[in-house]
Design a protein around this motif. Structure first.
Motif: not given
Length: 290
Positions: A105-107, A111-112, A198-201
């Motif tokens: 996941r990249v935000q 916007i994700l 463990e979530d997003k950049l």
């Protein structure tokens, strides 16, 4: 750990002094070049210091600082490294980015992007891409690769298979917690990224030029200007929400047109001035063409 030493000097180091220490150290540990560092009082050490002098302080990574504290690395060794920092010979400060092994996941702003192989591609070159785990990657991690330029087109920061590198030509590179910030001058942020393991950049801020396209990302959304000065598209979350785009290639730009195809799009406000938006599953979104 006392907040004031025997000379009543606070542990708080003024921002301009912190920046001077980072610049003197070429933004990395002076001994090994590690990019995640703390500022250390070397000679005199903090308890004996009467002021915060950048010439008497340096950057040390956690490992080298621990070795200094334990006496494994001597003060003279640190002082010698301060005179000739590891990154001073055109080596980049670098460190590991824990991108995790779940669904990538990249935000960008609000916007994700979920499970992309490429978040943004310009004329066949992916600015940010993700490789799936393979047999050579024993930890089963997705591998993040990206590069970022300044407004003159010079590379300021890159990520290669989850290892980040910062250019020593930058005016400032600051790492606080999970966030890395690059500035071109005081008050001017070129890049601000936050990696949440463990979530997003998250890319909070970006102003860059690549192949004469201008890319801007901030809390107000994503915008790209073509080499001829036209706004190609703008992208944001609908009504302040975090919008989601799921699919293999999210933003594909070719010949001053954007292709938005085969994606699942929700809670997104997308304005396209030139390109193709087709074969998408769109939910609760506003798509404007022309």
């Amino acid at each position: 750990m006392p907040e004031i030493n025997k000379h009543n000097l606070s542990r708080y180091i003024p921002q301009e002094v912190q920046r001077e220490v980072r610049q003197n150290s070429f933004f990395g540990c002076v001994i090994c070049g590690g990019g995640i560092c703390a500022i250390d009082h070397v000679d005199p050490e903090f308890n004996d210091a009467k002021s915060h002098s950048a010439d008497c302080m340096t950057l040390l990574c956690g490992s080298c600082h621990d070795k200094k504290t334990r006496g494994i690395i001597g003060i003279e060794t640190v002082k010698k490294a301060m005179a000739e920092p590891y990154c001073s010979k055109n080596k980049m400060p670098s460190d590991f980015l824990d991108f995790g092994n779940g669904v990538p996941r990249v935000q960008f702003g609000k916007i994700l992007f979920i499970n992309p192989s490429s978040v943004i591609s310009i004329d066949g070159v992916s600015i940010l891409s993700i490789k799936p785990p393979n047999h050579e990657n024993l930890h089963g991690r997705h591998l993040l690769n990206a590069f970022f330029h300044d407004i003159s087109g010079e590379e300021i920061f890159k990520i290669e298979d989850n290892i980040w590198h910062g250019s020593i030509k930058n005016w400032d590179i600051q790492s606080i917690g999970k966030t890395i910030t690059i500035r071109s001058k005081k008050g001017s942020i070129l890049l601000e990224i936050e990696n949440i393991p463990e979530d997003k950049l998250i890319i909070h801020k970006l102003i860059m030029v690549f192949k004469k396209y201008q890319v801007e990302i901030d809390k107000n959304g994503v915008e790209i200007i073509t080499p001829t000065g036209k706004e190609l598209f703008s992208l944001n979350g609908k009504k302040g929400k975090v919008g989601e785009i799921e699919g293999e290639i999210a933003l594909n730009i070719k010949n001053e047109r954007i292709l938005v195809t085969d994606l699942n799009i929700s809670d997104v406000d997308l304005k396209v001035k030139g390109g193709d938006v087709s074969y998408n599953v769109i939910r609760d979104s506003d798509i404007t063409l022309g």
